[in-house]
Design a protein around this motif. Structure first.
Motif, PDB file in Angstrom:
ATOM      1  N   GLN A   1      76.229  39.931  27.219  1.00 18.81           N
ATOM      2  CA  GLN A   1      76.271  40.959  26.184  1.00 18.81           C
ATOM      3  C   GLN A   1      76.220  40.350  24.787  1.00 18.81           C
ATOM      4  N   ARG A   2      76.940  39.257  24.589  1.00 19.33           N
ATOM      5  CA  ARG A   2      76.875  38.598  23.287  1.00 19.33           C
ATOM      6  C   ARG A   2      75.484  38.011  23.051  1.00 19.33           C
ATOM      7  N   ASN A   3      74.915  37.419  24.085  1.00 18.25           N
ATOM      8  CA  ASN A   3      73.581  36.840  23.972  1.00 18.25           C
ATOM      9  C   ASN A   3      72.563  37.907  23.572  1.00 18.25           C
ATOM     10  N   ARG A   4      72.647  39.073  24.195  1.00 13.96           N
ATOM     11  CA  ARG A   4      71.699  40.146  23.880  1.00 13.96           C
ATOM     12  C   ARG A   4      71.843  40.591  22.433  1.00 13.96           C
ATOM     13  N   ARG A   5      73.063  40.720  21.951  1.00 11.04           N
ATOM     14  CA  ARG A   5      73.262  41.114  20.555  1.00 11.04           C
ATOM     15  C   ARG A   5      72.663  40.081  19.611  1.00 11.04           C
ATOM     16  N   LEU A   6      72.875  38.808  19.920  1.00 12.02           N
ATOM     17  CA  LEU A   6      72.335  37.755  19.069  1.00 12.02           C
ATOM     18  C   LEU A   6      70.815  37.728  19.091  1.00 12.02           C
ATOM     19  N   ALA A   7      70.235  37.875  20.272  1.00  8.46           N
ATOM     20  CA  ALA A   7      68.772  37.845  20.388  1.00  8.46           C
ATOM     21  C   ALA A   7      68.144  39.001  19.625  1.00  8.46           C
ATOM     22  N   ASP A   8      68.702  40.201  19.795  1.00 14.63           N
ATOM     23  CA  ASP A   8      68.156  41.377  19.107  1.00 14.63           C
ATOM     24  C   ASP A   8      68.307  41.244  17.595  1.00 14.63           C
ATOM     25  N   LEU A   9      69.489  40.782  17.164  1.00 18.40           N
ATOM     26  CA  LEU A   9      69.732  40.641  15.729  1.00 18.40           C
ATOM     27  C   LEU A   9      68.820  39.586  15.124  1.00 18.40           C
ATOM     28  N   SER A  10      68.582  38.503  15.858  1.00 14.61           N
ATOM     29  CA  SER A  10      67.722  37.434  15.354  1.00 14.61           C
ATOM     30  C   SER A  10      66.337  37.948  15.018  1.00 14.61           C
ATOM     31  N   VAL A  11      65.766  38.733  15.917  1.00 12.76           N
ATOM     32  CA  VAL A  11      64.416  39.252  15.688  1.00 12.76           C
ATOM     33  C   VAL A  11      64.426  40.337  14.621  1.00 12.76           C
ATOM     34  N   ARG A  12      65.457  41.189  14.646  1.00 13.17           N
ATOM     35  CA  ARG A  12      65.524  42.273  13.661  1.00 13.17           C
ATOM     36  C   ARG A  12      65.575  41.735  12.235  1.00 13.17           C
ATOM     37  N   ASP A  13      66.384  40.703  12.007  1.00 16.59           N
ATOM     38  CA  ASP A  13      66.614  40.252  10.637  1.00 16.59           C
ATOM     39  C   ASP A  13      65.656  39.164  10.175  1.00 16.59           C
ATOM     40  N   THR A  14      65.095  38.393  11.095  1.00 15.25           N
ATOM     41  CA  THR A  14      64.122  37.378  10.680  1.00 15.25           C
ATOM     42  C   THR A  14      62.686  37.871  10.799  1.00 15.25           C
ATOM     43  N   GLY A  15      62.458  38.847  11.678  1.00 15.28           N
ATOM     44  CA  GLY A  15      61.098  39.297  11.938  1.00 15.28           C
ATOM     45  C   GLY A  15      60.279  38.294  12.720  1.00 15.28           C
ATOM     46  N   LEU A  16      60.943  37.315  13.334  1.00 14.71           N
ATOM     47  CA  LEU A  16      60.252  36.225  14.011  1.00 14.71           C
ATOM     48  C   LEU A  16      60.555  36.228  15.498  1.00 14.71           C
ATOM     49  N   GLY A  17      59.511  36.187  16.311  1.00 15.62           N
ATOM     50  CA  GLY A  17      59.703  35.972  17.735  1.00 15.62           C
ATOM     51  C   GLY A  17      59.890  37.226  18.557  1.00 15.62           C
ATOM     52  N   ASN A  18      60.410  37.005  19.748  1.00 21.36           N
ATOM     53  CA  ASN A  18      60.527  38.039  20.781  1.00 21.36           C
ATOM     54  C   ASN A  18      61.958  38.012  21.314  1.00 21.36           C
ATOM     55  N   ALA A  19      62.641  39.142  21.283  1.00 24.99           N
ATOM     56  CA  ALA A  19      64.063  39.166  21.624  1.00 24.99           C
ATOM     57  C   ALA A  19      64.327  38.742  23.063  1.00 24.99           C
ATOM     58  N   ASP A  20      63.473  39.141  23.999  1.00 24.59           N
ATOM     59  CA  ASP A  20      63.697  38.767  25.395  1.00 24.59           C
ATOM     60  C   ASP A  20      63.582  37.260  25.583  1.00 24.59           C
ATOM     61  N   ASP A  21      62.609  36.650  24.907  1.00 23.78           N
ATOM     62  CA  ASP A  21      62.472  35.202  25.000  1.00 23.78           C
ATOM     63  C   ASP A  21      63.633  34.488  24.311  1.00 23.78           C
ATOM     64  N   LYS A  22      64.100  35.028  23.196  1.00 20.86           N
ATOM     65  CA  LYS A  22      65.262  34.418  22.546  1.00 20.86           C
ATOM     66  C   LYS A  22      66.489  34.511  23.448  1.00 20.86           C
ATOM     67  N   PHE A  23      66.645  35.611  24.159  1.00 16.89           N
ATOM     68  CA  PHE A  23      67.743  35.763  25.117  1.00 16.89           C
ATOM     69  C   PHE A  23      67.681  34.657  26.167  1.00 16.89           C
ATOM     70  N   ARG A  24      66.477  34.429  26.712  1.00 15.91           N
ATOM     71  CA  ARG A  24      66.318  33.378  27.718  1.00 15.91           C
ATOM     72  C   ARG A  24      66.557  31.992  27.106  1.00 15.91           C
ATOM     73  N   LYS A  25      66.053  31.770  25.893  1.00 17.13           N
ATOM     74  CA  LYS A  25      66.225  30.478  25.235  1.00 17.13           C
ATOM     75  C   LYS A  25      67.702  30.204  24.956  1.00 17.13           C
ATOM     76  N   ASN A  26      68.411  31.189  24.412  1.00 18.00           N
ATOM     77  CA  ASN A  26      69.835  31.009  24.111  1.00 18.00           C
ATOM     78  C   ASN A  26      70.606  30.569  25.348  1.00 18.00           C
ATOM     79  N   TYR A  27      70.278  31.175  26.477  1.00 16.61           N
ATOM     80  CA  TYR A  27      71.016  30.876  27.710  1.00 16.61           C
ATOM     81  C   TYR A  27      70.599  29.533  28.307  1.00 16.61           C
ATOM     82  N   ARG A  28      69.297  29.343  28.519  1.00 18.52           N
ATOM     83  CA  ARG A  28      68.844  28.158  29.245  1.00 18.52           C
ATOM     84  C   ARG A  28      69.060  26.880  28.445  1.00 18.52           C
TER      85      ARG A  28
END
Length: 481
Positions: free
Chosen positions: A60-87
């Motif tokens: 749940q924390r990872n999803r919030r971070l991934a979504d916020l990252s894309v929303r505020d930077t305009g860079l990338g893809n939230a699902d991929d950031k979710f996978r990157k944060n975890y792996r």
């Protein structure tokens, strides 16, 4: 946790003096916490590293971070950031598991040497907008594992994601009874003056992101690790499994909309398989532009010689529409392709694009392909890495001994592999050193050992003085005394 400063600290762009004072207050708190922490023992260090890692890995924390990252930077893809944060964080934990990072870590009776791991102190972690959560947590976990405190200097666009990450880390610290002053960040608004002040006042700088920040780190007067520019090329040889190569290039080129410095910017294909490889790339969703379309794309991607924020880390479909290529966008491309024949400033597609746009080169043979890559890296990207798709394992070693690269990635999805993956032996990292080729002082993947000092105790051993003939005998035999 309120990570925002108040009063004079947030009153616009700081003067140098104000920035120094604001940063000094953070560093003072960090030093006080670090002095206690570094002597707390291995279990405490491991607990702190685990707490920071779990702060981002929990879904749940990872999803919030991934979504916020894309929303505020305009860079990338939230699902991929979710996978990157975890792996990436899971892989880092794997690399750190069981590693001793405090006290005596090695004894060699034969040499009489005992090695003792020592913390470096307060680490300044300079982090980019492309990975506003994954890169900070990587540096935070490494720092804590080694008994250090860390202060993060995020990019302005990545501030909100970093602030939320540190809020999550502090919550885990409360559970574990750890001092939150071990992990801090610069207050908003993020300024160059504050970032420079942090670099000057800390004990070690680890800088990932723009080359301007890396150069500032090296010039700060503080010991620093900085990384070189990305501009990865991959070679596809006549012996490659073309379908497999195309699918791996697809994964690498499109992951997180090519925000990674390890995403291919160019692919160099041997002439014997040039058309079949283009067909395989097209089957994976790549769309090859004609000369007129390439011209329009170039005008959209580079404005006054700089990459346009309207195309950086956007999807291929969005980029096509920005370029006025609606007929291409309607085909929902996974990535765009352009053919090129040269390298350098007159050929902007030969450089780093930070977008799902792949430059394609034709080479007569393997040696010619290596020459093309050498020309590309003479322009941009020297020292980083190269991809190779081939069934001839010896070709990888040839590239490793002849090209200015710190890594050769063989038959893998490059952007997933070069920073470590579970199917290769490279250490997990989001900061890849590029050696002297890339004007860096290291050529490996930045890891926990870079966050340590080592003290060596030397005990006396039996004297062993060699005979000069044992060491110089070959020289004497060939050239005389």
């Amino acid at each position: 946790m309120n990570v925002r400063a108040t009063g004079a600290e947030v009153a616009g762009e700081r003067t140098d003096g104000a920035a120094d004072r604001a940063v000094a207050a953070l560093v003072e708190k960090a030093r006080a916490a670090q002095r206690v922490f570094e002597n707390a023992g291995q279990e405490a260090l491991d607990t702190a590293a685990a707490a920071a890692a779990w702060a981002i890995m929990e879904p749940q924390r990872n999803r919030r971070l991934a979504d916020l990252s894309v929303r505020d930077t305009g860079l990338g893809n939230a699902d991929d950031k979710f996978r990157k944060n975890y792996r990436k964080t899971l892989g880092l934990l794997r690399d750190l598991h069981g590693q001793k990072t405090t006290g005596v870590i090695a004894r060699d009776d034969a040499s009489g040497i005992v090695e003792i791991a020592r913390a470096v102190g307060v680490v300044a972690a300079i982090t980019p907008s492309t990975n506003p959560a994954a890169t900070p947590v990587n540096k935070i976990v490494n720092s804590l594992k080694c008994g250090n405190a860390v202060i993060v200097a995020p990019s302005p666009k990545g501030y909100s994601s970093c602030a939320l990450l540190i809020e999550f880390i502090h919550a885990q610290f409360v559970k574990a009874g750890l001092d939150p002053d071990l992990v801090q960040m610069l207050p908003a608004p993020i300024s160059k003056a504050a970032t420079a002040a942090l670099m000057r006042q800390c004990d070690l700088v680890v800088a990932t992101g723009s080359q301007a920040n890396v150069r500032m780190a090296y010039a700060s007067g503080t010991p620093a690790f900085g990384v070189g520019a990305g501009n990865v090329a991959s070679i596809v040889t006549a012996s490659a499994n073309l379908r497999d190569a195309a699918q791996k290039i697809l994964r690498s080129k499109t992951f997180d909309n090519a925000t990674s410095c390890s995403s291919e910017n160019s692919v160099v294909i041997e002439a014997a398989v040039y058309q079949p490889m283009l067909a395989e790339l097209a089957a994976c969703g790549g769309v090859l532009l004609d000369a007129a379309q390439k011209t329009r794309l170039q005008a959209a991607m580079w404005v006054n010689g700089k990459l346009s924020e309207h195309c950086t880390a956007k999807s291929a479909e969005v980029i096509a529409r920005v370029a006025g290529l609606d007929e291409i966008a309607e085909r929902h491309p996974a990535f765009l392709m352009v053919e090129e024949s040269g390298a350098g400033s007159d050929y902007p597609f030969s450089g780093e694009k930070l977008a799902p746009v792949l430059t394609v080169y034709r080479a007569a043979n393997f040696a010619a392909a290596a020459d093309v890559v050498r020309d590309i890296y003479a322009y941009m990207g020297a020292g980083h890495s190269i991809g190779l798709h081939s069934s001839d394992a010896a070709q990888a070693v040839q590239l490793g001994v002849s090209l200015p690269v710190a890594r050769v990635i063989v038959n893998q999805a490059h952007c997933l592999a070069t920073g470590g993956n579970f199917d290769n032996g490279l250490p997990f990292s989001l900061s890849m050193g590029c050696g002297t080729w890339g004007r860096n002082n290291f050529s490996g993947n930045l890891g926990f050992r870079h966050y340590l000092n080592t003290t060596r105790v030397a005990y006396p051993i039996e004297e062993r003085v060699p005979d000069p003939d044992d060491l110089l005998g070959d020289f004497f035999a060939r050239f005389g005394r």
